[in-house]
Design a protein around this motif. Structure first.
Motif, mmCIF file in Angstrom:
data_model
loop_
_atom_site.group_PDB
_atom_site.id
_atom_site.type_symbol
_atom_site.label_atom_id
_atom_site.label_comp_id
_atom_site.label_asym_id
_atom_site.label_seq_id
_atom_site.Cartn_x
_atom_site.Cartn_y
_atom_site.Cartn_z
ATOM 1 N N VAL A 462 -46.238 41.050 12.040
ATOM 2 C CA VAL A 462 -45.505 41.013 11.024
ATOM 3 C C VAL A 462 -45.676 42.347 9.915
ATOM 4 O O VAL A 462 -46.382 43.222 10.165
ATOM 5 N N THR A 463 -44.334 42.158 9.317
ATOM 6 C CA THR A 463 -44.473 43.472 8.149
ATOM 7 C C THR A 463 -44.459 42.871 6.592
ATOM 8 O O THR A 463 -43.900 42.121 6.455
ATOM 9 N N ILE A 464 -45.637 43.320 6.108
ATOM 10 C CA ILE A 464 -45.715 43.003 4.653
ATOM 11 C C ILE A 464 -45.361 44.175 3.618
ATOM 12 O O ILE A 464 -46.136 45.433 4.003
ATOM 13 N N GLN A 465 -44.278 43.953 3.035
ATOM 14 C CA GLN A 465 -43.713 45.399 2.514
ATOM 15 C C GLN A 465 -43.390 46.622 3.589
ATOM 16 O O GLN A 465 -42.696 46.204 4.496
ATOM 17 N N ASP A 466 -44.070 47.550 3.639
ATOM 18 C CA ASP A 466 -43.916 48.507 4.613
ATOM 19 C C ASP A 466 -45.203 48.649 5.679
ATOM 20 O O ASP A 466 -45.171 49.547 6.239
ATOM 21 N N LEU A 467 -46.026 47.732 5.545
ATOM 22 C CA LEU A 467 -47.240 47.666 6.349
ATOM 23 C C LEU A 467 -47.113 46.449 7.745
ATOM 24 O O LEU A 467 -46.969 45.316 7.471
ATOM 25 N N ASN A 468 -47.259 47.447 8.713
ATOM 26 C CA ASN A 468 -47.369 46.319 9.819
ATOM 27 C C ASN A 468 -48.627 45.804 10.360
ATOM 28 O O ASN A 468 -49.606 46.699 10.467
ATOM 29 N N LEU A 469 -48.693 44.496 10.493
ATOM 30 C CA LEU A 469 -49.936 43.870 10.870
ATOM 31 C C LEU A 469 -49.879 43.005 12.034
ATOM 32 O O LEU A 469 -48.709 42.458 12.409
ATOM 33 N N THR A 470 -50.848 43.206 13.045
ATOM 34 C CA THR A 470 -50.927 41.982 14.118
ATOM 35 C C THR A 470 -51.940 40.919 13.861
ATOM 36 O O THR A 470 -52.885 41.435 13.561
ATOM 37 N N VAL A 471 -51.637 39.809 13.953
ATOM 38 C CA VAL A 471 -52.448 38.710 13.687
ATOM 39 C C VAL A 471 -52.347 37.706 14.902
ATOM 40 O O VAL A 471 -51.382 37.409 15.144
ATOM 41 N N LEU A 472 -53.755 37.557 15.266
ATOM 42 C CA LEU A 472 -54.006 36.613 16.170
ATOM 43 C C LEU A 472 -54.337 35.332 15.752
ATOM 44 O O LEU A 472 -55.339 35.245 15.016
ATOM 45 N N LYS A 473 -53.641 34.161 16.373
ATOM 46 C CA LYS A 473 -54.122 32.842 15.981
ATOM 47 C C LYS A 473 -54.414 32.156 17.288
ATOM 48 O O LYS A 473 -53.524 32.046 18.201
ATOM 49 N N PRO A 474 -55.668 31.385 17.532
ATOM 50 C CA PRO A 474 -55.710 30.525 18.580
ATOM 51 C C PRO A 474 -54.769 29.458 18.495
ATOM 52 O O PRO A 474 -54.334 28.704 17.755
#
Length: 828
Positions: A462-474
């Protein structure tokens, strides 16, 4: 490589439990997390078992002092008692592991374990180290310290033995040694390809006042931890009750406390301090030259935070994340805190932006090589600029580049195939057989972890504003229970078919063949195959129909094998396997379902003990009063007794003369307050010629006696003999308990497991006869393990001998002695 591994290790060791898959994060939670961003100090609490931790101190350290806090329990509590069910050994250890994790979800601390197995009560550290392998457990503790990097270590128990249990003392001795060893590159150098040495600043013993044992003093460091946290709406004494009460298998429910509560600390090592654990220790960002700017930045964030509009600080959190990411990683300590604060900031970004993501499967069981249908849901609950770039399913990316509208729920469905060689789910420490003292864990990166990482997960980019994040969900399974509402349970990766035996041990008292049933259960549709078995020397078996065909998932088939002991048969294990689609499957499944912990299960080899015992019995009908939970009734059925479980309804009717003997299960008088009502009924039964055998009970705060037990007074002590090989001496060798219907000899006490006995009788009325004398090394003989008295025409027995362990383990001598107690002759 070292930096990457260390970063991953920290994330793995403190990964969020599945039970908290979709936590509710309130604005007060966010504010506390924001405040914690400004603290860069950590503390590691060390003790021996689940429930040893100071449940008042941990929430104080986490929520009041804002410290990164964790508890290292050397064992998982396998050798303890169980007040909520029959589970002992490994299943009990799994329950207690999850109870600790449930407690940590309340107090906010992390959780670690060593590979030490709780082999039962130990009276001194020398015995403990002889069984544990001291150096192996020390290595595990050093590993946790080097990776967690605590500024302060606190032990629950002293090194000098006042903690009572040998495991307790051993945990303190090891903590002091690990404090030094973790900083020594010559100690356990094989760990250094993953991490680096670490010197904790100081180590303390959290002294205690346990009623009769008061080891606190006013010259020790004294902290008032009884404060009230307005963001939680609770005092730390109230939180202590909540997390302590999660240890339900141990009966540790406690009342909430309020007001001043003091804890005391005696320093064991490091630079000397007098007033506080962190005295002269900088735990703010100013401890790092590159970190001085962060305090002001975070203070501004806190001042700007509006609990009604948490989304207003998302831009500030994005900027903070970028500044943290830019920190240099040359300094190992700064690298550690960079990783930790990035993780905290990312959690805050998801919470403040209102970004909710979840992945759940259509079924709670997944089979390697088979399809798994997954539903993914995403919602941006606040008005923020959030783009869902990709979703990575099992080995497949889906590109979306989707700008998420405010508070609109997006649902995506996907079906993918689980790899054919995907590992089955199982607690990692139970994947291999282990010794009495140490679990076998080959992968160094697993050591210390509380539980498995999720086997199957979905990756969101995902990108929140201009910050890219990788999120893992089981990937989990969820369903709606008509009473409990929405329920989550972990996804289980299982074999296509499992096979279970109904008993842990099959006891033969003659050479007559017995049918042993095996329950084959399908975890997928259309499962057909053949059951095979192997036997110890001297045993033979036949099966009329070893084939099975299961059409629907969940179908079961019972296959019976007729097993015959020979004249020279050797006691050993019967093992079974299934052939299915050219694969050989060997696993049984043990399920653990309790409301206070997530669903759990264990996959283990499908096997049971075959035991041939020279045993004579007398009488046929046994009444069994259930207690806290044991398998003694099932064991008596194995040797030919007809056992009736005496419910309150049956006891109310009072028609007990039909039973040759009545047995009270373990802790029956602790758990059933109705036994006080039935006291006269039971005594009348004995008086008219019945035999009443009462197995151990306790008499303390956790397990108070709720009724009178015997016809004459005695007290239940905490005395025990923990050495299962301790000599057993017959005090009255002429007594019928040693002759009818079985002759009891010294070898009948060979090969007992875990211990001889617990909670022996003391202050015994002269009407009782003490039949045995036994003791641990260097202790006085104890005569309270087995007491008997005549009462009218019948006999009353109280015994602390651990028949509840020995009979399920198939110990021949335990069967012979127990049968003799059931068969005591009537009195004239």
């Amino acid at each position: 490589m070292k930096r990457l591994s260390t970063l991953l290790l920290g994330l793995v060791l403190l990964s969020q439990p599945l039970a908290a898959q979709t936590p509710n994060v309130s604005s007060s939670d966010i504010l506390q997390k924001l405040q914690k961003l400004n603290t860069v100090g950590s503390v590691l609490y060390i003790a021996a078992h689940p429930d040893d931790e100071n449940t008042r101190l941990l929430p104080y350290l986490t929520y009041e002092r804002k410290l990164r806090t964790a508890y290292l329990s050397l064992t998982r509590g396998d050798g303890g008692q169980n007040l909520i069910g029959k589970e002992q050994g490994e299943p009990l250890g799994l329950i207690r592991t999850q109870e600790l994790l449930a407690a940590r979800r309340i107090d906010g601390a992390g959780q670690f374990f060593s590979r030490a197995n709780d082999f039962g009560f130990s009276k001194n550290p020398d015995e403990t180290f002889a069984i544990w392998n001291k150096d192996s457990i020390l290595a595990d503790m050093v590993w946790v310290i080097r990776n967690f990097k605590p500024d302060v270590i606190i032990t629950r128990f002293p090194t000098t033995g006042e903690g009572g249990h040998g495991h307790h003392t051993a945990s303190a001795i090891l903590a002091v040694e690990a404090f030094t060893a973790a900083a020594d590159p010559k100690r356990f150098p094989e760990q250094l390809k993953y991490t680096e040495v670490w010197q904790t600043k100081r180590i303390f013993w959290n002294t205690f006042n346990f009623g009769a044992v008061n080891l606190t003093s006013e010259d020790q460091i004294k902290l008032d931890i009884g404060g009230f946290n307005p963001l939680l709406g609770k005092s730390y004494g109230e939180l202590a009750s909540e997390n302590r009460s999660m240890h339900k298998s141990q009966g540790f429910g406690t009342a909430k406390t309020r007001g001043q509560t003091f804890e005391y600390f005696k320093q064991l090592g490091g630079d000397t301090v007098k007033k506080d654990l962190f005295e002269n220790t900088n735990i703010t960002w100013s401890r790092f030259a590159a970190g001085t700017k962060f305090t002001k930045t975070i203070d501004k964030l806190i001042a700007k935070f509006d609990p009604l509009h948490p989304e207003l600080i998302v831009t500030d959190l994005v900027n903070l994340h970028k500044k943290l990411q830019a920190l240099d990683e040359t300094d190992a300590v700064l690298r550690c805190w960079k990783k930790e604060k990035l993780k905290e900031t990312e959690s805050l970004l998801l919470a403040c932006s209102g970004l909710w993501m979840e992945a759940y499967a259509a079924d709670y069981i997944a089979i390697p090589g088979s399809d798994i249908a997954t539903t993914v849901q995403v919602v941006n609950r606040n008005k923020n600029l959030v783009t869902l770039n990709t979703i990575r399913y099992i080995n497949q990316d889906t590109t979306l580049s989707l700008a998420l509208k405010a508070n609109e729920l997006y649902t995506f469905k996907h079906t993918g195939k689980l790899p054919a060689r995907f590992a089955y789910s199982n607690p990692y420490w139970l994947n291999e057989k282990h010794s009495n003292g140490l679990y076998s864990v080959r992968d160094q990166l697993l050591v210390g972890k509380a539980e498995n990482d999720p086997e199957v997960f979905i990756t969101f980019n995902v990108t929140i504003q201009d910050l890219n994040l990788t999120v893992l969900k089981p990937v989990v399974y969820k369903y709606t229970d008509p009473v409990k509402g929405e329920i989550y349970r972990p996804l289980e990766v299982l074999p296509p078919v499992t096979v279970n035996l109904l008993e842990k041990v099959y006891v033969y008292t003659d050479t007559i063949a017995k049918h042993i049933p095996f329950v084959v259960k399908a975890n997928r549709a259309n499962a057909s195959g053949t059951l095979h078995w192997s036997l110890p020397a001297g045993w033979t078996a036949t099966c009329a129909q070893p084939l099975f065909k299961l059409n629907a998932k969940g179908d079961e088939a019972t296959i019976e094998i007729l097993v015959h002991p020979g004249a020279t048969s050797v006691n050993g294990k019967i093992s079974v396997s299934l052939t299915l689609d050219q694969d050989t499957l060997t696993k049984s499944i043990t399920r653990l379902e309790y409301d206070h912990i997530p669903y759990q299960f264990i996959l283990s080899d499908a096997e049971a003990n075959l035991v041939s015992i020279h045993l004579k019995t007398s009488g046929k009908h046994i009444g069994y009063i259930p207690g806290a939970g044991d398998d003694v009734a099932a064991c008596l059925r194995q040797v030919g007794y007809q056992v009736t479980i005496l419910t309150d309804d049956l006891l109310d009717k009072g028609k007990l003369s039909q039973y040759d003997a009545i047995v009270a299960g373990i802790r029956a008088y602790n758990t059933n307050d109705r036994l006080q009502v039935y006291y006269n009924t039971l005594m009348e039964y004995v008086k008219e010629g019945g035999n009443l055998i009462v197995q151990y009970n306790t008499n303390n705060r956790i397990g108070p006696l709720l009724a009178k037990i015997g016809p004459y007074p005695f007290t239940i002590s905490r005395d025990r003999v923990t050495n299962e090989q301790a000599e057993v001496r017959l005090l009255k060798p002429e007594h019928p308990a040693f002759h009818f219907p079985n002759e009891i000899h010294a070898e009948d006490f060979d090969n007992w497991v875990q211990e001889r006995g617990i909670y022996f009788a003391s202050e015994i009325d002269k009407q009782y006869e003490n039949l045995l004398s036994l003791n641990d090394p260097n202790e006085k003989p104890n005569e309270g393990s087995l007491i008997v008295t005549k009462y009218g025409k019948g006999n009353f027995v109280y015994t602390g001998l651990v028949f509840f362990r020995e009979l399920p383990a198939g110990i021949p001598g335990a069967y012979r002695l127990f049968v003799n107690l059931l068969s005591l002759p009537k009195n004239k």
